[in-house]
Design a protein around this motif. Structure first.
Motif, PDB file in Angstrom:
ATOM      1  N   THR A 134     -79.120  -2.728  71.245  1.00  4.46           N
ATOM      2  CA  THR A 134     -79.140  -3.203  72.626  1.00  4.46           C
ATOM      3  C   THR A 134     -78.381  -4.515  72.776  1.00  4.46           C
ATOM      4  O   THR A 134     -77.622  -4.712  73.729  1.00  4.46           O
ATOM      5  CB  THR A 134     -80.588  -3.404  73.116  1.00  4.46           C
ATOM      6  OG1 THR A 134     -81.330  -2.207  72.963  1.00  4.46           O
ATOM      7  CG2 THR A 134     -80.615  -3.846  74.572  1.00  4.46           C
ATOM      8  N   ALA A 135     -78.583  -5.422  71.819  1.00  8.36           N
ATOM      9  CA  ALA A 135     -78.013  -6.766  71.930  1.00  8.36           C
ATOM     10  C   ALA A 135     -76.494  -6.729  72.097  1.00  8.36           C
ATOM     11  O   ALA A 135     -75.945  -7.357  73.010  1.00  8.36           O
ATOM     12  CB  ALA A 135     -78.390  -7.598  70.710  1.00  8.36           C
ATOM     13  N   GLN A 136     -75.816  -5.997  71.241  1.00  7.63           N
ATOM     14  CA  GLN A 136     -74.357  -5.988  71.343  1.00  7.63           C
ATOM     15  C   GLN A 136     -73.897  -5.259  72.598  1.00  7.63           C
ATOM     16  O   GLN A 136     -72.885  -5.633  73.203  1.00  7.63           O
ATOM     17  CB  GLN A 136     -73.728  -5.377  70.089  1.00  7.63           C
ATOM     18  CG  GLN A 136     -73.946  -3.879  69.908  1.00  7.63           C
ATOM     19  CD  GLN A 136     -73.385  -3.382  68.592  1.00  7.63           C
ATOM     20  OE1 GLN A 136     -73.923  -3.703  67.523  1.00  7.63           O
ATOM     21  NE2 GLN A 136     -72.320  -2.592  68.635  1.00  7.63           N
ATOM     22  N   MET A 137     -74.635  -4.234  73.015  1.00 10.36           N
ATOM     23  CA  MET A 137     -74.214  -3.498  74.200  1.00 10.36           C
ATOM     24  C   MET A 137     -74.310  -4.347  75.459  1.00 10.36           C
ATOM     25  O   MET A 137     -73.386  -4.352  76.286  1.00 10.36           O
ATOM     26  CB  MET A 137     -75.030  -2.219  74.368  1.00 10.36           C
ATOM     27  CG  MET A 137     -74.531  -1.360  75.540  1.00 10.36           C
ATOM     28  SD  MET A 137     -75.282   0.263  75.667  1.00 10.36           S
ATOM     29  CE  MET A 137     -76.890  -0.146  76.358  1.00 10.36           C
ATOM     30  N   VAL A 138     -75.400  -5.091  75.619  1.00  9.05           N
ATOM     31  CA  VAL A 138     -75.535  -5.867  76.854  1.00  9.05           C
ATOM     32  C   VAL A 138     -74.558  -7.036  76.897  1.00  9.05           C
ATOM     33  O   VAL A 138     -74.147  -7.462  77.981  1.00  9.05           O
ATOM     34  CB  VAL A 138     -76.991  -6.340  77.090  1.00  9.05           C
ATOM     35  CG1 VAL A 138     -77.917  -5.155  77.303  1.00  9.05           C
ATOM     36  CG2 VAL A 138     -77.489  -7.234  75.965  1.00  9.05           C
ATOM     37  N   VAL A 139     -74.163  -7.556  75.736  1.00  4.61           N
ATOM     38  CA  VAL A 139     -73.115  -8.580  75.721  1.00  4.61           C
ATOM     39  C   VAL A 139     -71.828  -8.001  76.290  1.00  4.61           C
ATOM     40  O   VAL A 139     -71.119  -8.654  77.067  1.00  4.61           O
ATOM     41  CB  VAL A 139     -72.890  -9.106  74.285  1.00  4.61           C
ATOM     42  CG1 VAL A 139     -71.622  -9.958  74.214  1.00  4.61           C
ATOM     43  CG2 VAL A 139     -74.072  -9.941  73.830  1.00  4.61           C
ATOM     44  N   ALA A 140     -71.528  -6.750  75.924  1.00  2.00           N
ATOM     45  CA  ALA A 140     -70.326  -6.096  76.435  1.00  2.00           C
ATOM     46  C   ALA A 140     -70.446  -5.739  77.904  1.00  2.00           C
ATOM     47  O   ALA A 140     -69.478  -5.849  78.672  1.00  2.00           O
ATOM     48  CB  ALA A 140     -70.042  -4.834  75.615  1.00  2.00           C
ATOM     49  N   LEU A 141     -71.633  -5.327  78.329  1.00  2.55           N
ATOM     50  CA  LEU A 141     -71.817  -4.855  79.700  1.00  2.55           C
ATOM     51  C   LEU A 141     -71.890  -5.987  80.725  1.00  2.55           C
ATOM     52  O   LEU A 141     -71.452  -5.814  81.869  1.00  2.55           O
ATOM     53  CB  LEU A 141     -73.087  -4.024  79.802  1.00  2.55           C
ATOM     54  CG  LEU A 141     -73.145  -2.699  79.035  1.00  2.55           C
ATOM     55  CD1 LEU A 141     -74.481  -2.006  79.283  1.00  2.55           C
ATOM     56  CD2 LEU A 141     -71.988  -1.783  79.425  1.00  2.55           C
ATOM     57  N   LYS A 142     -72.449  -7.125  80.355  1.00  5.62           N
ATOM     58  CA  LYS A 142     -72.727  -8.199  81.315  1.00  5.62           C
ATOM     59  C   LYS A 142     -71.515  -8.603  82.153  1.00  5.62           C
ATOM     60  O   LYS A 142     -71.586  -8.610  83.395  1.00  5.62           O
ATOM     61  CB  LYS A 142     -73.305  -9.403  80.567  1.00  5.62           C
ATOM     62  CG  LYS A 142     -73.384 -10.695  81.358  1.00  5.62           C
ATOM     63  CD  LYS A 142     -74.323 -10.617  82.559  1.00  5.62           C
ATOM     64  CE  LYS A 142     -74.464 -12.002  83.194  1.00  5.62           C
ATOM     65  NZ  LYS A 142     -75.277 -11.961  84.429  1.00  5.62           N
ATOM     66  N   PRO A 143     -70.375  -8.965  81.552  1.00  3.81           N
ATOM     67  CA  PRO A 143     -69.252  -9.406  82.398  1.00  3.81           C
ATOM     68  C   PRO A 143     -68.690  -8.284  83.264  1.00  3.81           C
ATOM     69  O   PRO A 143     -68.214  -8.542  84.376  1.00  3.81           O
ATOM     70  CB  PRO A 143     -68.214  -9.899  81.384  1.00  3.81           C
ATOM     71  CG  PRO A 143     -68.563  -9.205  80.111  1.00  3.81           C
ATOM     72  CD  PRO A 143     -70.055  -9.068  80.121  1.00  3.81           C
TER      73      PRO A 143
END
Length: 341
Positions: A134-143
């Motif tokens: 989840t952690a790496q995915m939400v970093v990618a999704l946020k911007p």
């Protein structure tokens, strides 16, 4: 004046990585304690790349009073027993297990995504670290979400064996060796052979046919990023020692071209965009090991849906998926709430 920091589960993969990251990022600690179960009491472990050795303390007898922050990497059972005790003693717990992630009184934080949520830590004096995938995915999704509003995410993960701990790494090594020399293959950590194979099964199965790992990605993304986003996941264990990869399909409310998405990702915190449409113009797991960034490649438009994109996302799961994110939370906590001096 610095902080007093305890690392609980210090002898495990993530605990050792936490010690490394604390030193690498020059976290302002005056004192640091390595804490683990009674089995590890008295053993010595390195404090990052310093010359200092830490003697492991037994968690059963460790007094958290007077300690500022405890980074827990010891699993849900230890977190259930000892995190409330540490919190009650005035020590802020940052827990890497899944135990508190969906507790409404415990903030679930990825500092690049929802730093404002840390203000709620005082309700229980506990902060949750999200699942590694989840952690790496939400970093990618946020911007991208900020730019065009995400409606739906379809993610397939390719998760390394280190996500299952040292035992998972040992099992991949031993099975691979056995195949090459013709010895019998055994498996105890994974349900099927992991060497030269992939296993579409991480954690336990739920009634709807999904696994708990897949459920975590759904509910944690909603809690961290936006409850309105629809998420569906398929999580797969692959024969890679360290580094999780994800193929992410995203559907937006607004139009967002691949070119614009690349520019947004290039400028986003915590992200390294490596996206050349040529041989070797992308990042694989072995290239991200030891790095804290979330790497994005293969950004391209999806013509099968309106406003759709595909991206490839790779990160060191022991770092951004666990140790680094926990230390970043501690840094955020220090800046906003626990200032020293």
């Amino acid at each position: 004046m610095g902080y007093k920091v305890a690392v609980v589960g210090a002898t495990g993969n993530v605990g050792r990585e936490m010690l490394n990251v604390l030193v690498e990022r020059e976290f302002p600690f005056d004192e640091i304690a390595a804490v683990a179960s009674s089995r590890s009491q008295g053993m010595e472990i390195e404090l990052g790349d310093t010359d200092k050795m830490l003697k492991v303390k037994n968690i059963e007898h460790f007094d958290f009073a007077g300690w500022d922050i405890a980074l827990f990497a010891a699993g849900s059972d230890s977190a259930k027993e000892y995190a409330p005790k540490a919190a009650a003693a005035g020590c802020v717990v940052i827990d890497n297990s899944s135990l508190y992630r969906m507790d409404p009184d415990v903030p679930l934080i990825v500092p690049e995504v929802n730093p404002e949520a840390i203000d709620d830590y005082k309700k229980r004096n506990i902060i949750a670290n999200p699942n590694c995938s989840t952690a790496q995915m939400v970093v990618a999704l946020k911007p991208l979400h900020d730019a065009a509003v995400i409606k739906r995410v379809v993610v397939s993960t390719y998760q390394s064996v280190s996500g299952a701990g040292k035992g998972g790494m040992d099992e991949l090594f031993e099975q691979s060796r056995a195949i090459f020399v013709g010895d019998p293959k055994t498996n105890s950590v994974f349900t099927k052979q992991i060497a030269f194979n992939v296993i579409p099964h991480i954690d336990v199965f739920l009634d709807d046919g999904s696994t708990k790992e897949e459920w975590k990605m759904v509910v944690e993304t909603k809690k961290i990023l936006d409850s309105r986003i629809k998420v569906t996941a398929t999580c797969v264990r692959v024969p890679v020692f360290v580094g999780h990869s994800e193929s992410i399909n995203i559907e937006f409310e607004k139009e967002l071209s691949a070119k614009d998405a690349q520019k947004i990702l290039r400028d986003a915190p915590g992200i390294m965009l490596v996206d050349k449409r040529e041989d070797e113009g992308y990042v694989t797991p072995v290239e991200c090991v030891g790095d804290g960034a979330t790497y994005i490649s293969r950004v391209r438009e999806d013509p099968t849906v309106k406003n759709g994109l595909n991206i490839w996302c790779v990160s060191d799961n022991l770092r951004k998926g666990a140790a680094l994110n926990a230390v970043q939370i501690a840094e955020l906590l220090g800046r906003k709430h626990l200032q020293k001096g």
